[in-house]
Design a protein around this motif. Structure first.
Motif, PDB file in Angstrom:
ATOM      1  N   MET A  18      42.426 -69.166  -7.559  1.00  0.00           N
ATOM      2  CA  MET A  18      41.792 -70.459  -7.791  1.00  0.00           C
ATOM      3  C   MET A  18      41.008 -70.474  -9.098  1.00  0.00           C
ATOM      4  SD  MET A  18      40.197 -71.171  -3.987  1.00  0.00           S
ATOM      5  CE  MET A  18      39.578 -72.799  -4.455  1.00  0.00           C
ATOM      6  N   THR A  19      40.718 -71.695  -9.554  1.00  0.00           N
ATOM      7  CA  THR A  19      39.813 -71.891 -10.676  1.00  0.00           C
ATOM      8  C   THR A  19      38.579 -72.635 -10.187  1.00  0.00           C
ATOM      9  OG1 THR A  19      40.639 -74.065 -11.346  1.00  0.00           O
ATOM     10  CG2 THR A  19      41.822 -72.122 -12.189  1.00  0.00           C
ATOM     11  N   GLU A  20      37.547 -72.699 -11.034  1.00  0.00           N
ATOM     12  CA  GLU A  20      36.326 -73.419 -10.677  1.00  0.00           C
ATOM     13  C   GLU A  20      36.553 -74.914 -10.552  1.00  0.00           C
ATOM     14  OE1 GLU A  20      32.845 -72.447 -12.963  1.00  0.00           O
ATOM     15  OE2 GLU A  20      33.413 -70.341 -13.104  1.00  0.00           O
ATOM     16  N   GLU A  21      37.675 -75.400 -11.081  1.00  0.00           N
ATOM     17  CA  GLU A  21      38.015 -76.824 -10.971  1.00  0.00           C
ATOM     18  C   GLU A  21      38.787 -77.108  -9.690  1.00  0.00           C
ATOM     19  OE1 GLU A  21      38.567 -75.023 -13.934  1.00  0.00           O
ATOM     20  OE2 GLU A  21      36.581 -75.777 -14.531  1.00  0.00           O
ATOM     21  N   LEU A  22      38.810 -76.140  -8.782  1.00  0.00           N
ATOM     22  CA  LEU A  22      39.513 -76.240  -7.494  1.00  0.00           C
ATOM     23  C   LEU A  22      41.021 -76.358  -7.651  1.00  0.00           C
ATOM     24  CD1 LEU A  22      37.206 -78.369  -5.182  1.00  0.00           C
ATOM     25  CD2 LEU A  22      37.160 -75.942  -5.710  1.00  0.00           C
ATOM     26  N   GLU A  23      41.535 -75.799  -8.699  1.00  0.00           N
ATOM     27  CA  GLU A  23      42.986 -75.715  -8.858  1.00  0.00           C
ATOM     28  C   GLU A  23      43.486 -74.507  -8.071  1.00  0.00           C
ATOM     29  OE1 GLU A  23      46.396 -75.016 -12.317  1.00  0.00           O
ATOM     30  OE2 GLU A  23      44.258 -74.965 -12.839  1.00  0.00           O
ATOM     31  N   PHE A  24      44.439 -74.761  -7.186  1.00  0.00           N
ATOM     32  CA  PHE A  24      45.068 -73.680  -6.435  1.00  0.00           C
ATOM     33  C   PHE A  24      46.322 -73.258  -7.192  1.00  0.00           C
ATOM     34  CE2 PHE A  24      42.382 -75.578  -3.250  1.00  0.00           C
ATOM     35  CZ  PHE A  24      42.024 -74.533  -2.415  1.00  0.00           C
ATOM     36  N   ILE A  25      46.251 -72.122  -7.842  1.00  0.00           N
ATOM     37  CA  ILE A  25      47.379 -71.653  -8.651  1.00  0.00           C
ATOM     38  C   ILE A  25      48.449 -71.036  -7.760  1.00  0.00           C
ATOM     39  CG2 ILE A  25      48.055 -70.092 -10.519  1.00  0.00           C
ATOM     40  CD1 ILE A  25      45.090 -70.388 -11.490  1.00  0.00           C
ATOM     41  N   GLU A  26      48.009 -70.258  -6.791  1.00  0.00           N
ATOM     42  CA  GLU A  26      48.914 -69.689  -5.794  1.00  0.00           C
ATOM     43  C   GLU A  26      48.182 -69.612  -4.463  1.00  0.00           C
ATOM     44  OE1 GLU A  26      51.266 -66.522  -8.695  1.00  0.00           O
ATOM     45  OE2 GLU A  26      50.888 -65.993  -6.614  1.00  0.00           O
ATOM     46  N   LYS A  27      48.933 -69.714  -3.377  1.00  0.00           N
ATOM     47  CA  LYS A  27      48.363 -69.598  -2.038  1.00  0.00           C
ATOM     48  C   LYS A  27      49.302 -68.789  -1.153  1.00  0.00           C
ATOM     49  CE  LYS A  27      46.387 -73.232  -0.123  1.00  0.00           C
ATOM     50  NZ  LYS A  27      46.167 -74.612   0.407  1.00  0.00           N
ATOM     51  N   GLY A  28      48.736 -68.156  -0.158  1.00  0.00           N
ATOM     52  CA  GLY A  28      49.551 -67.425   0.796  1.00  0.00           C
ATOM     53  C   GLY A  28      48.706 -66.968   1.968  1.00  0.00           C
ATOM     54  N   LYS A  29      49.309 -66.243   2.881  1.00  0.00           N
ATOM     55  CA  LYS A  29      48.562 -65.674   4.001  1.00  0.00           C
ATOM     56  C   LYS A  29      49.301 -64.475   4.558  1.00  0.00           C
ATOM     57  CE  LYS A  29      50.342 -68.649   7.711  1.00  0.00           C
ATOM     58  NZ  LYS A  29      49.969 -69.576   8.821  1.00  0.00           N
ATOM     59  N   LYS A  30      48.566 -63.636   5.270  1.00  0.00           N
ATOM     60  CA  LYS A  30      49.145 -62.458   5.905  1.00  0.00           C
ATOM     61  C   LYS A  30      48.413 -62.232   7.219  1.00  0.00           C
ATOM     62  CE  LYS A  30      48.369 -59.606   2.565  1.00  0.00           C
ATOM     63  NZ  LYS A  30      48.287 -58.332   1.815  1.00  0.00           N
ATOM     64  N   PRO A  31      49.012 -61.512   8.156  1.00  0.00           N
ATOM     65  CA  PRO A  31      48.342 -61.259   9.440  1.00  0.00           C
ATOM     66  C   PRO A  31      47.057 -60.465   9.248  1.00  0.00           C
ATOM     67  CG  PRO A  31      50.685 -60.745   9.573  1.00  0.00           C
ATOM     68  CD  PRO A  31      50.384 -60.964   8.121  1.00  0.00           C
ATOM     69  N   THR A  32      46.054 -60.788  10.027  1.00  0.00           N
ATOM     70  CA  THR A  32      44.810 -60.021  10.018  1.00  0.00           C
ATOM     71  C   THR A  32      44.976 -58.781  10.884  1.00  0.00           C
ATOM     72  OG1 THR A  32      43.492 -62.042   9.808  1.00  0.00           O
ATOM     73  CG2 THR A  32      42.342 -60.060  10.509  1.00  0.00           C
ATOM     74  N   PRO A  33      44.791 -57.595  10.324  1.00  0.00           N
ATOM     75  CA  PRO A  33      44.826 -56.388  11.170  1.00  0.00           C
ATOM     76  C   PRO A  33      43.713 -56.445  12.211  1.00  0.00           C
ATOM     77  CG  PRO A  33      45.000 -55.808   8.840  1.00  0.00           C
ATOM     78  CD  PRO A  33      44.617 -57.262   8.900  1.00  0.00           C
ATOM     79  N   LEU A  34      44.052 -56.161  13.440  1.00  0.00           N
ATOM     80  CA  LEU A  34      43.076 -56.262  14.525  1.00  0.00           C
ATOM     81  C   LEU A  34      42.677 -54.901  15.092  1.00  0.00           C
ATOM     82  CD1 LEU A  34      44.605 -59.312  16.449  1.00  0.00           C
ATOM     83  CD2 LEU A  34      42.760 -59.323  14.755  1.00  0.00           C
ATOM     84  N   ASP A  35      43.266 -53.824  14.564  1.00  0.00           N
ATOM     85  CA  ASP A  35      43.048 -52.513  15.169  1.00  0.00           C
ATOM     86  C   ASP A  35      41.889 -51.735  14.571  1.00  0.00           C
ATOM     87  OD1 ASP A  35      44.419 -52.314  12.799  1.00  0.00           O
ATOM     88  OD2 ASP A  35      45.953 -50.933  13.524  1.00  0.00           O
TER      89      ASP A  35
END
Length: 293
Positions: A18-35
């Motif tokens: 992200m930038t300070e102007e709230l530009e999302f250049i790239e986005k993604g997600k991955k599973p949260t490890p729970l162990d």
């Protein structure tokens, strides 16, 4: 300048360049490890490796009672392995860059203070309707944290003096709404979610509208309680279901109903929806980072 913002949840870690102007250049997600914490650190480290040449640092929103200045997690929320950990220090051993952390509900409030529904107000309350009830208290455009960094942990507010299990998070979280619809409609819990419930509501299903009315009345009572304690200028409702206009309509209707039941001239809570929803924690984490340079 570019920053890596992370929204750590109980099921996934959302990330954005992200930038300070709230530009999302790239986005993604991955599973949260729970162990274990080692896998949690490595999951963040792998994301850092991808962007480390392009960023000024890492801005993190995460669950738990946190001392954001010291980078310390007193509790980890859904991620119990983070309890009583110097989480920023541990992360910096894997990711040698500036790192900030803040509680997820408080990040949602910061997003609204910065560029959202609270930007024109000094004092307000953000209520995030998720699995439980999170949020943040804003005083003079700053998050009020309290001595123990516990201010805004609305889920633990008791709604029944004779039963501590009947807390606000238990009666106004998404689980409570889904459970009631499942019981009334005879639909298995696992086959329901907010989208399905509000599809019924928006099609004027009488059973669902009755449930929604009861659900939002209980919410209205707690909003009025907070009005009595904090007397804020505005309440902003966040969380995934806050995008449903009918939800805000029912909350306002029941706030007005409860207000009129007193029969005396009292302050009427001003309720609106949050501007930022799924991206709120990312935006708030970024704001926390850039205001703590």
């Amino acid at each position: 300048m570019r920053y890596l913002a992370l929204d750590v949840g109980g099921s996934s870690i959302k990330y954005a360049l992200m930038t300070e102007e709230l530009e999302f250049i790239e986005k993604g997600k991955k599973p949260t490890p729970l162990d274990k914490i080692e896998n949690f650190i490595e999951a963040i480290g792998e994301t850092y490796d991808k962007y480390k040449e392009d960023i000024e640092g890492i801005a993190i929103s995460m669950p738990g009672v946190l001392d954001s200045e010291k980078g310390y997690a007193y509790t980890g929320g859904a991620l119990s392995y983070n309890e009583k950990k110097e989480i920023v220090k541990i992360l910096r051993e894997r990711c040698p860059t500036k790192i900030t952390i803040e509680n997820d509900g408080k990040c949602a409030a910061l997003a609204e203070v910065w560029k959202g529904s609270l930007k024109d107000f000094n004092d307000g309350v953000v209520i995030v309707l998720g699995t439980g009830v999170g949020g943040g208290i804003v005083r003079n455009k700053k998050i009020h944290k309290g001595k123990n960094f516990f201010a805004g942990e609305f889920s633990f507010i008791s709604t029944n003096v004779n039963n501590t299990e009947e807390c606000w998070g238990c009666i106004s979280g998404s689980k409570a709404l889904i459970n009631e619809v499942s019981k009334v409609k005879g639909i298995p819990y696992e086959e329901l979610d907010g989208y399905k419930i509000f599809e019924y509501a928006n099609n004027n299903d009488p059973d669902i509208l009755k449930i929604l009315d009861d659900f939002t009345y209980k919410l209205a009572v707690q909003i009025f309680n907070l009005q009595c304690i904090l007397d804020p200028e505005i309440f902003a409702i966040g969380g995934g279901i806050s995008s449903q206009e009918i939800l805000i309509q029912y909350i306002k209707r029941n706030v007005d109903k409860y207000y009129k039941s007193f029969g005396v001239d009292l302050p009427l809570p001003n309720v609106v929806s949050c501007k930022f929803r799924n991206d709120a924690n990312l935006i708030g984490a970024l704001y926390n980072f850039i205001t703590n340079k």
